[in-house]
Scaffold this motif. Sequence first.
Motif, PDB file in Angstrom:
ATOM      1  N   CYS A  83      -4.212   1.022  -2.150  1.00 60.10           N
ATOM      2  CA  CYS A  83      -3.987  -0.292  -1.553  1.00 60.10           C
ATOM      3  C   CYS A  83      -3.639  -1.323  -2.613  1.00 60.10           C
ATOM      4  O   CYS A  83      -4.227  -1.351  -3.694  1.00 60.10           O
TER       5      CYS A  83
ATOM      6  N   VAL B 142      -9.833  -6.993   3.617  1.00 58.45           N
ATOM      7  CA  VAL B 142     -10.579  -6.177   4.567  1.00 58.45           C
ATOM      8  C   VAL B 142     -11.815  -6.998   4.921  1.00 58.45           C
ATOM      9  O   VAL B 142     -12.781  -7.047   4.161  1.00 58.45           O
TER      10      VAL B 142
ATOM     11  N   VAL C 121      -9.296   1.317  -2.249  1.00 54.49           N
ATOM     12  CA  VAL C 121      -9.210  -0.114  -1.978  1.00 54.49           C
ATOM     13  C   VAL C 121      -9.703  -0.895  -3.188  1.00 54.49           C
ATOM     14  O   VAL C 121     -10.837  -0.682  -3.637  1.00 54.49           O
TER      15      VAL C 121
ATOM     16  N   ARG D 137     -10.015  -6.851  -2.566  1.00 56.63           N
ATOM     17  CA  ARG D 137      -9.521  -6.917  -1.185  1.00 56.63           C
ATOM     18  C   ARG D 137     -10.644  -6.927  -0.169  1.00 56.63           C
ATOM     19  O   ARG D 137     -10.422  -7.237   0.996  1.00 56.63           O
TER      20      ARG D 137
ATOM     21  N   ASP E  26       0.871  -1.174   0.000  1.00 55.06           N
ATOM     22  CA  ASP E  26       0.000   0.000   0.000  1.00 55.06           C
ATOM     23  C   ASP E  26       0.908   1.224   0.000  1.00 55.06           C
ATOM     24  O   ASP E  26       1.873   1.288   0.778  1.00 55.06           O
TER      25      ASP E  26
ATOM     26  N   LEU F  19      -6.659   0.591   7.892  1.00 53.33           N
ATOM     27  CA  LEU F  19      -6.444   1.409   6.686  1.00 53.33           C
ATOM     28  C   LEU F  19      -6.591   2.890   7.005  1.00 53.33           C
ATOM     29  O   LEU F  19      -5.814   3.723   6.521  1.00 53.33           O
TER      30      LEU F  19
ATOM     31  N   VAL G 129      -8.576   6.798   0.802  1.00 53.09           N
ATOM     32  CA  VAL G 129      -8.084   5.418   0.735  1.00 53.09           C
ATOM     33  C   VAL G 129      -8.763   4.758  -0.458  1.00 53.09           C
ATOM     34  O   VAL G 129      -9.994   4.719  -0.532  1.00 53.09           O
TER      35      VAL G 129
ATOM     36  N   VAL H 105     -13.740   2.504  -3.503  1.00 51.20           N
ATOM     37  CA  VAL H 105     -13.660   1.098  -3.873  1.00 51.20           C
ATOM     38  C   VAL H 105     -13.519   1.100  -5.385  1.00 51.20           C
ATOM     39  O   VAL H 105     -14.389   1.627  -6.092  1.00 51.20           O
TER      40      VAL H 105
END
Length: 122
Positions: free
Chosen positions: A16, A23, A45, A49, A3, A32, A43, A78
Amino acid sequence: MPDVVQDRAGVSVLVCDPAGPPVATTQDALDLIGATFLGATVVAVPAERLDPSFFSLGTRFAGEVMQKFVNYRVRLVVFGDISRHLTTSAALRALVAESNRADHVWFLPDLASLDARLRGDP
């Protein structure tokens, strides 16, 4: 790749690694968020994940994770293909549409889309 914090469209983003740890708990989400103390405000992701329970809204896991990010004032993105989850859940489709209209949680196809969104491109 681990990351890493990257400058994306002038915004500090913790991107990430798709091969990183899943997660699967709210503590994983908090970890995170904790990593953003390196200076990131977003963040990103990869969808792969996230534990499959994230996409099954009846588990309430997505809501718990999203609320943690909102509470700590860290944006959650996301990114990746979630189409298989969307085809089986009208509620998830509604959540994604509503989230993408707001500023705290976004569901995007890739990092290029994140860059465009951060730049304010239509």
